[in-house]
Enzyme design. Structure first.
Site, PDB file in Angstrom:
ATOM      1  N   LYS A  76       0.854  -1.197   0.000  1.00  0.00           N
ATOM      2  CA  LYS A  76       0.000   0.000   0.000  1.00  0.00           C
ATOM      3  C   LYS A  76       0.887   1.243   0.000  1.00  0.00           C
ATOM      4  CE  LYS A  76      -3.877   2.001   2.648  1.00  0.00           C
ATOM      5  NZ  LYS A  76      -4.772   1.800   3.815  1.00  0.00           N
ATOM      6  N   SER A 150      -9.394   1.580   2.930  1.00  0.00           N
ATOM      7  CA  SER A 150      -8.591   2.405   2.045  1.00  0.00           C
ATOM      8  C   SER A 150      -7.526   1.608   1.299  1.00  0.00           C
ATOM      9  CB  SER A 150      -7.919   3.521   2.862  1.00  0.00           C
ATOM     10  OG  SER A 150      -7.054   2.976   3.863  1.00  0.00           O
ATOM     11  N   SER A 174      -9.779  -0.816   7.053  1.00  0.00           N
ATOM     12  CA  SER A 174      -9.174  -0.793   5.722  1.00  0.00           C
ATOM     13  C   SER A 174      -8.501  -2.095   5.311  1.00  0.00           C
ATOM     14  CB  SER A 174      -8.152   0.347   5.637  1.00  0.00           C
ATOM     15  OG  SER A 174      -8.795   1.584   5.859  1.00  0.00           O
TER      16      SER A 174
END
Length: 602
Positions: A76, A150, A174
């Site tokens: 990420k 996210s 997330s």
């Protein structure tokens, strides 16, 4: 397009037989990624030159000589990879770190190869995957639906079979919401278990690095490598210090009470959750309905309380100069912190402390080992989120926002598909330190719900309980005054020990009532002849408490290895030979409970 099974076990077999090389695999994945550019999965796909140091290092070693040798993974883009820009999905914020985040460095040292930095909701603020200037992330099953966020790109890349595992972060859900929306296992580790050094903060005190995997075994293998104490991260915690309660052989699973269950009017989601509960019960697990209102109320604190201020603190200088160029929804959320005071922070702290105490009391009184909830009440289309970005995002966090505030470990598990063919799932959670137990439970349950992982129908491995270990607890066999209902049993309960089973020793022991007083106690001695099988209780005790327990054991008793009737050896009470002088041989009774009943009757 031919789908290569990139699960850890499959990949290691291919490497071992010479059917694949890391260089060949990474070239294939880079080419394959170009077919999915319209999904907006990546912010930065490593080029050949950037991959070369990782690949050439492995080529000088034997296949599978490292735990994650040649295993591709995605990061990420709020987690640092040395020499590659970290953007947190904000171009103007971008910087190039000189060193990788601790967790990334550990994975690379174990042989894993970073493929890309993935797209995300800007500054990890969102559960939707639509808040990025690099484009909206699309669900791997339905292009019109949200991917979840996210950690959107991390989940999609795995679901599309572009890697073996991926890293996300999880502050409010997330690491679990995108897992459920893409038919993946999502591990939200205990806070501090994986270092957050080198991670752009969202809510610094509540952030964790999460792991997306195709199955629980892969998630556990990655956790084993990456869950290392980091002295440079002030929030880092040793796994053995967490002292999670032990579980029964088949854990008792709590379910939110009917009044607390919320599905935003989605009857399909409701039916899927109720069916999941029924299937778990049919598999022999006991479920208990638990009053769940305090958990739901705690979830509201993360965005409705002072913790929003931490999002502001994380990017304060940048935000004050660049608010107008940020994603408007993210900017609106962060800007709300300007109206918060120190008094608000204390009020939030008190509210959380109160919630923690109430939740703990309910948990203990209910006698559950873990909880199961829907991961989200429902799922939305990209268009629906566009029309109501904050309100619908808030609904998605109903069952996720409280997890880190209340210090739980959690795993999102796929449970099949809705009538519209979208994936759905549940989340299992328990107190911090329960990570391995939760993954082991998911490993045993997942194959009863789905047979494949991700969007490319990759087969699940067979459940394998031996793949999982729990270094926090030790199995302890007791034979006398520490048995349930006897005078010294409290010494076990005070140390958070939990009864696992009542069984017997192998037929290799003699059993005595010792002459010492005032408390009647037995002595168990192994013998080469005329051995008996003696009843024992096997308890699970946190290793951190074993030393203090041992200090309470008087001579001639001590702890040693005891062989059970099934051949397994566990730690248990033994007696030194001199201790049986003047003792009464009670082996024929088969155990202390029987002997005490006989003694009382006479």
């Amino acid at each position: 397009m031919h789908e290569l099974n990139l699960s850890l076990e499959s990949l290691q077999k291919l490497y071992q037989t010479g059917g694949l090389t890391p260089r060949g695999l990474m070239a294939m994945l880079r080419e394959k990624a170009t077919h999915y550019e319209h999904y907006n999965v990546f912010i930065h796909l490593l080029n050949e030159a950037e991959l070369e140091p990782y690949i050439s290092r492995l080529e000088s070693s034997e296949p599978n000589s490292l735990p994650l040798w040649g295993v591709p993974f995605v990061i990420k883009d709020n987690i640092d990879l040395a020499g590659i820009p970290t953007t947190a999905a904000c171009k103007e914020y971008s910087y190039i770190p000189e060193e990788s985040a601790t967790v990334v460095e550990l994975l690379i040292e174990a042989g894993a190869i970073p493929l890309a930095k993935s797209n995300m909701d800007q500054f990890a603020t969102g559960l939707v995957g639509t808040r990025s200037p690099y484009g909206v992330c699309h669900n791997s099953f339905d292009f019109k639906m949200i991917s979840g966020g996210s950690s959107s790109g991390s989940a999609i890349s795995l679901a599309l079979n572009l890697c073996t595992f991926s890293l996300g972060t999880d502050t409010a859900g997330s690491g679990r919401v995108p897992a459920t929306f893409n038919n993946l296992v999502g591990l939200k580790p205990s806070k501090g278990l994986l270092s957050t050094k080198g991670v752009v903060p969202a809510v610094r005190s509540q952030d964790v690095v999460s792991i997306f995997a195709l199955n629980a075994q892969d998630a556990y293998s990655v956790m084993q490598v990456s869950a290392q104490f980091d002295a440079e991260d002030e929030f880092s915690r040793e796994l053995d210090s967490l002292n999670a309660p032990a579980w029964a052989v088949k854990p008792i699973i709590g379910i939110p009470d009917k009044a607390s269950l919320f599905f935003a009017g989605d009857k399909d989601a409701e039916q899927n959750f109720l069916s999941s509960q029924a299937k778990i019960e049919a598999l022999g697990y006991q479920t208990k309905e638990v009053p769940f209102a305090i958990w739901i109320e705690t979830a509201k604190l993360l965005y409705g309380g002072a913790w929003v201020a931490e999002r502001y603190v994380a990017i304060e200088a940048f935000f004050e100069q660049n608010e107008e160029i940020m994603d408007p929804t993210v900017a609106n959320i962060v800007a709300g912190a300007r109206n918060l005071s120190a008094a608000d922070a204390y009020k939030g702290s008190y509210a959380l402390q109160n919630a923690q105490r109430k939740a703990e009391i309910i948990w203990n009184e209910s006698g559950i080992d873990c909880m199961m909830t829907p991961t989200t009440p429902t799922i939305y289309s990209i268009e629906q989120i566009k029309n109501n970005p904050i309100g619908l995002n808030s609904i998605l966090g109903t069952y996720t926002n409280f997890m880190n505030l209340l210090d739980y470990a959690a795993v999102a598990m796929p449970t099949g598909f809705r009538q519209d063919h979208l994936p759905t799932g549940v989340t299992l959670f328990a107190p911090a330190g329960s990570d391995a137990k939760l993954l082991q439970l998911v490993d045993s349950l997942q194959p009863h719900f789905v047979q494949t992982a991700g969007a490319k129908e990759l087969p699940l491995p067979q459940s394998n309980s031996s793949h999982f270990t729990n270094s926090q607890h030790i199995e302890l066999a007791v034979v006398g005054a520490h048995l349930s209902g006897f005078p010294l049993n409290g010494q076990l309960l005070e140390r958070n020990a939990k009864l696992l089973q009542t069984t017997k020793t192998a037929e290799k022991y003699r059993f005595f009532e010792l002459a010492s007083r005032p408390i009647l106690k037995p002595g168990l001695i192994k013998t080469d002849q005329d051995g008996q099988s003696i009843e024992v209780e096997v308890w699970s005790m946190p290793k951190a408490h074993l030393g203090s327990f041992l200090a309470l054991i008087p001579s001639p008793l001590g702890l040693g290895k005891i062989e059970l009737i099934d051949g397994k050896e566990v730690v248990g009470f033994i007696c030194e030979p001199y201790g049986i002088e003047g003792a009464e041989d009670i082996s024929s009774t088969g155990g202390w409970r029987n002997w005490m009943s006989k003694r009382s009757a006479s």
